[in-house]
Design a protein around this motif. Structure first.
Motif, PDB file in Angstrom:
ATOM      1  N   UNK A 123      95.707  35.605   9.084  1.00  0.00           N
ATOM      2  CA  UNK A 123      95.985  36.573  10.180  1.00  0.00           C
ATOM      3  C   UNK A 123      96.154  38.082   9.589  1.00  0.00           C
ATOM      4  N   UNK A 124      95.756  38.888  10.611  1.00  0.00           N
ATOM      5  CA  UNK A 124      95.727  40.300  10.400  1.00  0.00           C
ATOM      6  C   UNK A 124      94.983  40.801   9.173  1.00  0.00           C
ATOM      7  N   UNK A 125      93.804  39.956   8.759  1.00  0.00           N
ATOM      8  CA  UNK A 125      93.262  40.405   7.610  1.00  0.00           C
ATOM      9  C   UNK A 125      91.789  40.827   7.845  1.00  0.00           C
ATOM     10  N   UNK A 126      90.991  41.589   7.175  1.00  0.00           N
ATOM     11  CA  UNK A 126      89.400  41.858   7.286  1.00  0.00           C
ATOM     12  C   UNK A 126      89.305  41.731   5.782  1.00  0.00           C
ATOM     13  N   UNK A 127      87.650  41.703   5.775  1.00  0.00           N
ATOM     14  CA  UNK A 127      86.799  41.639   4.673  1.00  0.00           C
ATOM     15  C   UNK A 127      87.347  42.708   3.578  1.00  0.00           C
ATOM     16  N   UNK A 128      87.364  43.952   4.077  1.00  0.00           N
ATOM     17  CA  UNK A 128      87.640  45.111   3.310  1.00  0.00           C
ATOM     18  C   UNK A 128      88.914  45.120   2.530  1.00  0.00           C
ATOM     19  N   UNK A 129      89.868  44.460   3.334  1.00  0.00           N
ATOM     20  CA  UNK A 129      91.458  44.457   3.041  1.00  0.00           C
ATOM     21  C   UNK A 129      91.660  43.766   1.735  1.00  0.00           C
ATOM     22  N   UNK A 147      90.349  46.230   7.541  1.00  0.00           N
ATOM     23  CA  UNK A 147      89.082  46.280   7.818  1.00  0.00           C
ATOM     24  C   UNK A 147      88.433  45.251   8.665  1.00  0.00           C
ATOM     25  N   UNK A 148      87.096  44.662   8.560  1.00  0.00           N
ATOM     26  CA  UNK A 148      86.848  44.012   9.813  1.00  0.00           C
ATOM     27  C   UNK A 148      87.066  42.307   9.675  1.00  0.00           C
ATOM     28  N   UNK A 149      87.855  41.866  10.604  1.00  0.00           N
ATOM     29  CA  UNK A 149      87.845  40.492  10.447  1.00  0.00           C
ATOM     30  C   UNK A 149      86.640  39.704  10.877  1.00  0.00           C
ATOM     31  N   UNK A 150      85.754  40.108  11.730  1.00  0.00           N
ATOM     32  CA  UNK A 150      84.652  39.550  11.943  1.00  0.00           C
ATOM     33  C   UNK A 150      83.646  39.419  10.714  1.00  0.00           C
ATOM     34  N   UNK A 151      84.006  40.287   9.790  1.00  0.00           N
ATOM     35  CA  UNK A 151      82.899  40.454   8.669  1.00  0.00           C
ATOM     36  C   UNK A 151      83.610  39.386   7.609  1.00  0.00           C
ATOM     37  N   UNK A 152      84.964  39.231   7.791  1.00  0.00           N
ATOM     38  CA  UNK A 152      85.590  38.405   7.084  1.00  0.00           C
ATOM     39  C   UNK A 152      85.252  36.763   7.288  1.00  0.00           C
ATOM     40  N   UNK A 153      85.268  36.639   8.704  1.00  0.00           N
ATOM     41  CA  UNK A 153      84.956  35.237   9.111  1.00  0.00           C
ATOM     42  C   UNK A 153      83.594  35.012   8.683  1.00  0.00           C
ATOM     43  N   UNK A 154      82.616  35.925   8.756  1.00  0.00           N
ATOM     44  CA  UNK A 154      81.204  35.711   8.687  1.00  0.00           C
ATOM     45  C   UNK A 154      80.891  35.509   6.913  1.00  0.00           C
ATOM     46  N   UNK A 155      81.873  36.009   6.203  1.00  0.00           N
ATOM     47  CA  UNK A 155      81.865  35.765   4.664  1.00  0.00           C
ATOM     48  C   UNK A 155      82.357  34.534   4.255  1.00  0.00           C
ATOM     49  N   UNK A 156      83.202  33.826   5.075  1.00  0.00           N
ATOM     50  CA  UNK A 156      83.459  32.565   4.711  1.00  0.00           C
ATOM     51  C   UNK A 156      82.694  31.526   4.821  1.00  0.00           C
ATOM     52  N   UNK A 157      82.502  30.564   4.028  1.00  0.00           N
ATOM     53  CA  UNK A 157      81.397  29.360   4.233  1.00  0.00           C
ATOM     54  C   UNK A 157      81.696  28.683   5.532  1.00  0.00           C
ATOM     55  N   UNK A 158      83.084  28.493   5.885  1.00  0.00           N
ATOM     56  CA  UNK A 158      83.335  27.677   7.125  1.00  0.00           C
ATOM     57  C   UNK A 158      84.429  28.749   7.889  1.00  0.00           C
ATOM     58  N   UNK A 159      84.039  29.900   7.996  1.00  0.00           N
ATOM     59  CA  UNK A 159      84.929  30.710   8.970  1.00  0.00           C
ATOM     60  C   UNK A 159      84.698  31.014  10.373  1.00  0.00           C
TER      61      UNK A 159
END
Length: 251
Positions: A127-133, A211-223
């Motif tokens: 929660x409340x997290x993005x890739x850059x963070x 940072x970007x939460x969508x970029x984080x979800x995309x960077x995760x294998x099953x995000x």
């Protein structure tokens, strides 16, 4: 909602951690954000109740130097990734083998690093997290260290005013908090390949503090990503925040 039970459990290095619990079913270990507590992030706005009503046991520690947990001043109590060490110790002490892991902000950072250290929750919520963070802790930490160092000088209009106000409201032990801030480590994007369990990224529509939460979800294998109303601070007060977590864990 069922009553909240609280026990003191030893974390890493014999620091006592307050652990709050409610509900019955699969355990969900829930890690709150910086300068906050289990009460503020999980209990006060009904998220723990929603998790319990969905058939889970919400297990909510106050992190080291937060809430009702110990806030030691000894620098040796804050080695690198000490929060991860605390989580590992709690998982063992509580006998958790089949469980889910949820974190908000600092709790999300800690959850990711705990998985990279070897924990294997069934599902993960960030929660409340993005890739850059995840990889940009030095800048964010420096902001809060500065707020601690200038605590008595900060006035309304200063960028650190809100952080100071929140620390004051939460009665944060600034000596302990300053040392804790310097113990948190970064997670580079390429490390996320090892986070292989289903992972939900849930973030406020106006929250890009980390940072970007969508970029984080995309960077995760099953995000996957779910957006809820609010900013970084207000999103975790929204009913939809807890509902999104309960729905994901129940799926």
């Amino acid at each position: 909602m069922a009553d909240i039970g609280t026990d003191m459990v030893e974390g890493w290095g014999d620091a006592r951690l307050a652990v709050h619990r409610t509900g019955q079913g699969r355990p969900v270990l829930m890690l709150h954000g910086l300068f906050s507590s289990a009460e503020v992030n999980w209990i006060k706005f009904g998220h723990a109740a929603r998790i319990a009503d969905a058939g889970f046991e919400a297990i909510m520690p106050d992190l080291r130097a937060h809430g009702a947990s110990d806030a030691p001043h000894d620098p040796d109590a804050y080695p690198e990734d000490v929060l991860v060490r605390d989580v590992e110790t709690l998982v063992e002490a509580l006998g958790l083998t089949d469980y889910d892991l949820v974190g908000f902000s600092l709790g999300a950072r800690t959850a990711v690093r705990s998985v990279l250290a070897g924990l294997k929750p069934r599902k993960l919520v960030l929660g409340g997290m993005g890739l850059e963070g995840l990889a940009g802790w030095a800048r964010r930490s420096a902001f809060f260290v500065d707020a601690i160092d200038r605590f008595d000088e900060i006035r309304r209009g200063d960028p650190a005013y809100f952080a100071r106000s929140f620390m004051k409201t939460m009665n944060v032990d600034r000596i302990a908090a300053r040392q804790l801030l310097q113990s948190v480590d970064d997670t580079p994007p390429d490390a996320l390949d090892a986070v292989t369990m289903p992972t939900l990224v849930v973030c406020g529509a106006e929250d890009r503090d980390n940072g970007s939460p969508t970029a984080l979800a995309d960077a995760l294998p099953h995000g996957s990503y779910t957006e809820v109303p609010g900013t970084h601070m207000s999103s975790v007060t929204e009913r939809k925040f807890g509902e999104a977590i309960a729905q994901f864990l129940s799926g």
